[in-house]
Motif scaffolding. Structure first.
Motif, PDB file in Angstrom:
ATOM      1  N   GLY A 131       4.940  31.572  31.540  1.00  0.00           N
ATOM      2  CA  GLY A 131       4.688  30.133  31.574  1.00  0.00           C
ATOM      3  C   GLY A 131       3.967  29.718  32.834  1.00  0.00           C
ATOM      4  O   GLY A 131       4.526  29.781  33.923  1.00  0.00           O
ATOM      5  N   ASN A 132       2.706  29.333  32.709  1.00  0.00           N
ATOM      6  CA  ASN A 132       1.892  28.917  33.847  1.00  0.00           C
ATOM      7  C   ASN A 132       1.524  27.441  33.663  1.00  0.00           C
ATOM      8  O   ASN A 132       0.663  27.111  32.845  1.00  0.00           O
ATOM      9  CB  ASN A 132       0.621  29.788  33.923  1.00  0.00           C
ATOM     10  N   PRO A 133       2.168  26.541  34.417  1.00  0.00           N
ATOM     11  CA  PRO A 133       1.938  25.101  34.224  1.00  0.00           C
ATOM     12  C   PRO A 133       0.471  24.705  34.358  1.00  0.00           C
ATOM     13  O   PRO A 133      -0.018  23.869  33.578  1.00  0.00           O
ATOM     14  CB  PRO A 133       2.794  24.455  35.315  1.00  0.00           C
ATOM     15  N   ASN A 134      -0.240  25.278  35.337  1.00  0.00           N
ATOM     16  CA  ASN A 134      -1.642  24.914  35.534  1.00  0.00           C
ATOM     17  C   ASN A 134      -2.496  25.310  34.339  1.00  0.00           C
ATOM     18  O   ASN A 134      -3.379  24.555  33.901  1.00  0.00           O
ATOM     19  CB  ASN A 134      -2.197  25.557  36.803  1.00  0.00           C
ATOM     20  N   GLU A 135      -2.244  26.510  33.797  1.00  0.00           N
ATOM     21  CA  GLU A 135      -3.027  26.958  32.648  1.00  0.00           C
ATOM     22  C   GLU A 135      -2.657  26.182  31.382  1.00  0.00           C
ATOM     23  O   GLU A 135      -3.510  25.928  30.536  1.00  0.00           O
ATOM     24  CB  GLU A 135      -2.837  28.458  32.425  1.00  0.00           C
ATOM     25  N   ILE A 136      -1.389  25.817  31.257  1.00  0.00           N
ATOM     26  CA  ILE A 136      -0.985  24.981  30.126  1.00  0.00           C
ATOM     27  C   ILE A 136      -1.751  23.658  30.186  1.00  0.00           C
ATOM     28  O   ILE A 136      -2.291  23.183  29.176  1.00  0.00           O
ATOM     29  CB  ILE A 136       0.536  24.723  30.133  1.00  0.00           C
ATOM     30  N   LYS A 137      -1.826  23.084  31.373  1.00  0.00           N
ATOM     31  CA  LYS A 137      -2.567  21.830  31.553  1.00  0.00           C
ATOM     32  C   LYS A 137      -4.034  22.008  31.187  1.00  0.00           C
ATOM     33  O   LYS A 137      -4.619  21.180  30.475  1.00  0.00           O
ATOM     34  CB  LYS A 137      -2.429  21.366  33.009  1.00  0.00           C
ATOM     35  N   ASN A 138      -4.636  23.131  31.637  1.00  0.00           N
ATOM     36  CA  ASN A 138      -6.056  23.363  31.388  1.00  0.00           C
ATOM     37  C   ASN A 138      -6.358  23.525  29.903  1.00  0.00           C
ATOM     38  O   ASN A 138      -7.308  22.926  29.377  1.00  0.00           O
ATOM     39  CB  ASN A 138      -6.526  24.614  32.139  1.00  0.00           C
ATOM     40  N   VAL A 139      -5.557  24.339  29.201  1.00  0.00           N
ATOM     41  CA  VAL A 139      -5.869  24.613  27.789  1.00  0.00           C
ATOM     42  C   VAL A 139      -5.618  23.378  26.921  1.00  0.00           C
ATOM     43  O   VAL A 139      -6.365  23.130  25.961  1.00  0.00           O
ATOM     44  CB  VAL A 139      -5.080  25.833  27.253  1.00  0.00           C
ATOM     45  N   VAL A 140      -4.601  22.595  27.245  1.00  0.00           N
ATOM     46  CA  VAL A 140      -4.342  21.385  26.452  1.00  0.00           C
ATOM     47  C   VAL A 140      -5.425  20.340  26.714  1.00  0.00           C
ATOM     48  O   VAL A 140      -5.892  19.661  25.792  1.00  0.00           O
ATOM     49  CB  VAL A 140      -2.935  20.825  26.721  1.00  0.00           C
ATOM     50  N   ASN A 141      -5.858  20.225  27.979  1.00  0.00           N
ATOM     51  CA  ASN A 141      -6.954  19.297  28.272  1.00  0.00           C
ATOM     52  C   ASN A 141      -8.237  19.714  27.558  1.00  0.00           C
ATOM     53  O   ASN A 141      -8.986  18.871  27.065  1.00  0.00           O
ATOM     54  CB  ASN A 141      -7.198  19.209  29.784  1.00  0.00           C
ATOM     55  N   ASP A 142      -8.499  21.011  27.508  1.00  0.00           N
ATOM     56  CA  ASP A 142      -9.673  21.499  26.775  1.00  0.00           C
ATOM     57  C   ASP A 142      -9.571  21.125  25.295  1.00  0.00           C
ATOM     58  O   ASP A 142     -10.560  20.743  24.669  1.00  0.00           O
ATOM     59  CB  ASP A 142      -9.808  23.020  26.918  1.00  0.00           C
ATOM     60  N   PHE A 143      -8.370  21.247  24.749  1.00  0.00           N
ATOM     61  CA  PHE A 143      -8.141  20.857  23.354  1.00  0.00           C
ATOM     62  C   PHE A 143      -8.397  19.368  23.158  1.00  0.00           C
ATOM     63  O   PHE A 143      -9.050  18.950  22.190  1.00  0.00           O
ATOM     64  CB  PHE A 143      -6.716  21.211  22.947  1.00  0.00           C
TER      65      PHE A 143
END
Length: 203
Positions: A131-143
């Motif tokens: 679980g990487n919070p920064n990457e979760i933020k990045n991929v959801v923002n890209d979506f």
């Protein structure tokens, strides 16, 4: 006003002011999409499609939504994002406003704006994986960027799907997913663009 990295053949920069509003050059796919829209969606006499074409003729514009009669007869609201489907700058909004004002039918009152960001905090418990919070933020923002103006709500199920599908998040399975502390879809108005606020992992 500064060169942040080494560029072959460039030794100095002499800009008096910092550059801004730079966008990636339009891809062949994006050009084709604009062409197909023009061919398939007839634009006549300042109809809704006409305003979409006029707005996307301005370099740097990405998504467009048009609201006819938004404030009574003869009024049109044009909502735009930039080429990255993010909030447009005031300069880009002004360029679109000026261009449309030159094209629009006489008597139409046109207002060009950009959507307001709607912060969405994401919480979840990672049951498998890191679980990487920064990457979760990045991929959801890209979506969110790829679906700008396409939906009237943020899909709870699709956010969870994106988190699982993208390996960069480190999440292989999860439970207790929430969007703004609720396990449900989040409604969007015509003038809202979702963006991830905080991502917190539940212990």
């Amino acid at each position: 006003t500064k060169i942040p990295m080494s560029i072959y053949g460039v030794s100095a920069v002499t800009n008096k002011n910092s550059a801004y509003d730079g966008f990636d050059e339009e891809t062949d796919e994006e050009l084709l999409e604009r062409l197909l829209f023009k061919v398939r969606q007839p634009a006549t006499s300042g109809n809704k499609n006409h305003y979409i074409i006029w707005a996307t003729n301005v370099e740097g514009v990405g998504g467009v939504k048009v609201l006819p009669l938004w404030n009574g007869n003869g009024t049109v609201k044009v909502i735009i994002t930039n080429a990255e489907n993010e909030i447009a700058t005031e300069d880009l909004i002004a360029k679109v406003q000026n261009y449309i004002d030159e094209q629009r039918p006489i008597g139409a009152t046109v207002t060009v704006v950009s959507p307001k960001p709607l912060n969405i905090d994401i919480g979840l418990k990672v049951t498998k994986g890191s679980g990487n919070p920064n990457e979760i933020k990045n991929v959801v923002n890209d979506f969110f960027k790829t679906t700008a103006f396409e939906r009237e709500y943020v899909s709870y199920a699709q956010v969870g799907k994106v988190i699982l599908e993208k390996t960069a998040t480190g999440v292989q399975d999860y439970s207790d997913l929430t969007l703004n502390n609720k396990a449900e879809n989040i409604a969007l108005t015509d003038e809202q663009l979702p963006t991830v606020g905080q991502v917190y992992l539940i212990e």
